[in-house]
Design a protein around this motif. Structure first.
Motif, mmCIF file in Angstrom:
data_model
loop_
_atom_site.group_PDB
_atom_site.id
_atom_site.type_symbol
_atom_site.label_atom_id
_atom_site.label_comp_id
_atom_site.label_asym_id
_atom_site.label_seq_id
_atom_site.Cartn_x
_atom_site.Cartn_y
_atom_site.Cartn_z
ATOM 1 N N ALA A 1 1.736 -12.533 0.571
ATOM 2 C CA ALA A 1 1.403 -12.548 -0.859
ATOM 3 C C ALA A 1 0.453 -11.403 -1.200
ATOM 4 O O ALA A 1 0.591 -10.748 -2.247
ATOM 5 N N HIS A 2 -0.495 -11.131 -0.321
ATOM 6 C CA HIS A 2 -1.447 -10.050 -0.572
ATOM 7 C C HIS A 2 -0.749 -8.693 -0.536
ATOM 8 O O HIS A 2 -1.021 -7.830 -1.380
ATOM 9 N N GLU A 3 0.147 -8.489 0.414
ATOM 10 C CA GLU A 3 0.870 -7.212 0.472
ATOM 11 C C GLU A 3 1.727 -7.016 -0.776
ATOM 12 O O GLU A 3 1.854 -5.890 -1.274
ATOM 13 N N GLN A 4 2.303 -8.080 -1.302
ATOM 14 C CA GLN A 4 3.084 -7.982 -2.540
ATOM 15 C C GLN A 4 2.175 -7.596 -3.705
ATOM 16 O O GLN A 4 2.555 -6.785 -4.562
ATOM 17 N N TYR A 5 0.959 -8.120 -3.721
ATOM 18 C CA TYR A 5 -0.041 -7.759 -4.734
ATOM 19 C C TYR A 5 -0.387 -6.269 -4.632
ATOM 20 O O TYR A 5 -0.450 -5.555 -5.643
ATOM 21 N N VAL A 6 -0.602 -5.787 -3.418
ATOM 22 C CA VAL A 6 -0.947 -4.375 -3.214
ATOM 23 C C VAL A 6 0.223 -3.478 -3.620
ATOM 24 O O VAL A 6 0.027 -2.434 -4.258
ATOM 25 N N THR A 7 1.433 -3.890 -3.284
ATOM 26 C CA THR A 7 2.615 -3.123 -3.696
ATOM 27 C C THR A 7 2.657 -2.989 -5.210
ATOM 28 O O THR A 7 2.878 -1.892 -5.748
ATOM 29 N N ASP A 8 2.429 -4.087 -5.914
ATOM 30 C CA ASP A 8 2.427 -4.060 -7.373
ATOM 31 C C ASP A 8 1.347 -3.116 -7.900
ATOM 32 O O ASP A 8 1.582 -2.356 -8.843
ATOM 33 N N SER A 9 0.192 -3.127 -7.283
ATOM 34 C CA SER A 9 -0.900 -2.259 -7.703
ATOM 35 C C SER A 9 -0.541 -0.783 -7.524
ATOM 36 O O SER A 9 -0.777 0.039 -8.417
ATOM 37 N N ILE A 10 0.039 -0.448 -6.392
ATOM 38 C CA ILE A 10 0.438 0.949 -6.144
ATOM 39 C C ILE A 10 1.555 1.356 -7.111
ATOM 40 O O ILE A 10 1.560 2.482 -7.635
ATOM 41 N N ASN A 11 2.477 0.450 -7.376
ATOM 42 C CA ASN A 11 3.537 0.752 -8.338
ATOM 43 C C ASN A 11 2.965 1.038 -9.721
ATOM 44 O O ASN A 11 3.465 1.917 -10.445
ATOM 45 N N LYS A 12 1.901 0.342 -10.103
ATOM 46 C CA LYS A 12 1.272 0.580 -11.412
ATOM 47 C C LYS A 12 0.622 1.959 -11.462
ATOM 48 O O LYS A 12 0.661 2.626 -12.499
ATOM 49 N N ILE A 13 0.042 2.385 -10.363
ATOM 50 C CA ILE A 13 -0.527 3.744 -10.324
ATOM 51 C C ILE A 13 0.600 4.765 -10.441
ATOM 52 O O ILE A 13 0.497 5.750 -11.165
ATOM 53 N N TYR A 14 1.682 4.511 -9.719
ATOM 54 C CA TYR A 14 2.838 5.410 -9.763
ATOM 55 C C TYR A 14 3.374 5.504 -11.192
ATOM 56 O O TYR A 14 3.672 6.599 -11.687
ATOM 57 N N ASP A 15 3.491 4.350 -11.861
ATOM 58 C CA ASP A 15 3.960 4.338 -13.254
ATOM 59 C C ASP A 15 3.038 5.160 -14.146
ATOM 60 O O ASP A 15 3.507 5.936 -14.991
ATOM 61 N N ALA A 16 1.731 5.002 -13.977
ATOM 62 C CA ALA A 16 0.771 5.760 -14.784
ATOM 63 C C ALA A 16 0.902 7.256 -14.514
ATOM 64 O O ALA A 16 0.836 8.068 -15.449
ATOM 65 N N ALA A 17 1.097 7.626 -13.261
ATOM 66 C CA ALA A 17 1.279 9.044 -12.918
ATOM 67 C C ALA A 17 2.574 9.587 -13.526
ATOM 68 O O ALA A 17 2.615 10.737 -13.980
ATOM 69 N N MET A 18 3.603 8.764 -13.548
ATOM 70 C CA MET A 18 4.871 9.194 -14.154
ATOM 71 C C MET A 18 4.698 9.438 -15.651
ATOM 72 O O MET A 18 5.232 10.412 -16.188
ATOM 73 N N GLU A 19 3.958 8.554 -16.320
ATOM 74 C CA GLU A 19 3.754 8.669 -17.765
ATOM 75 C C GLU A 19 3.137 10.007 -18.140
ATOM 76 O O GLU A 19 3.470 10.575 -19.181
ATOM 77 N N VAL A 20 2.220 10.503 -17.312
ATOM 78 C CA VAL A 20 1.522 11.755 -17.632
ATOM 79 C C VAL A 20 2.070 12.946 -16.842
ATOM 80 O O VAL A 20 1.458 14.008 -16.824
ATOM 81 N N LYS A 21 3.206 12.739 -16.202
ATOM 82 C CA LYS A 21 3.869 13.798 -15.430
ATOM 83 C C LYS A 21 2.940 14.401 -14.375
ATOM 84 O O LYS A 21 2.868 15.617 -14.192
#
Length: 170
Positions: A92-112
């Protein structure tokens, strides 16, 4: 310079990774108390990996001219109700961390922010491995059962060795 929203998320991830290390050390302590030194070993090594991940995020921010801000790390202590519970909590914790990293990736994508996306690619792959390992540990535990199977699984986990991450930072 990196986008400030991305920087804030990266700083937050550092603290999440350090918390992960604390959490896994707490799990290691539980197994040590229960006399399962192989399970203890597995989680001590997992804690080392998480600390390394935090340090990689730290160095990435520093390499890109940003300040690193540490937050207080919450107490991860928990009472477990059996040998399987920490394994399930780890997944469950690793799934939480995956979600967190995906959110950073999404934010980086938004600003290219291609540099940060490239940096995060390693973590995206790593999280796939982390979740797979956690799932495998649960499957192995279920297959092993009690008694001799548990002893053999403990011996299997005792053989795990530490390997430093192979991510190269620019």
């Amino acid at each position: 310079m990196l986008n400030e929203k991305v920087v804030k998320l990266l700083n937050s991830q550092i603290n999440k990774e350090f918390y992960s290390a604390y959490l896994y050390l707490d799990m290691a302590n539980y197994y040590a108390k229960e006399g399962l030194s192989g399970f203890e070993n597995w989680f001590v090594i997992q804690a080392q990996e998480e600390r390394d991940h935090a340090m990689l995020f730290r160095q990435y921010l520093l390499n890109n001219g940003h300040e690193v801000k540490f937050e207080a790390i919450a107490d991860p202590s928990k009472e477990y109700k059996g040998y399987k519970e920490p394994l399930e909590a780890a997944l469950a914790h690793e799934q939480y961390v995956t979600d967190s990293i995906n959110k950073i990736y999404d934010a980086a994508m938004e600003v290219k922010d291609y540099r940060t996306r490239q940096f995060l690619d390693w973590f995206v792959k790593e999280q796939g491995e982390e979740e797979m390992n956690a799932e495998d540990n649960i499957r192995k535990f279920v297959l092993a059962g009690d008694g001799k199977g548990l002893f053999l699984l403990d011996q299997h986990f005792q053989a795990r060795t530490y390997a430093a991450p192979s991510l190269v930072l620019d």
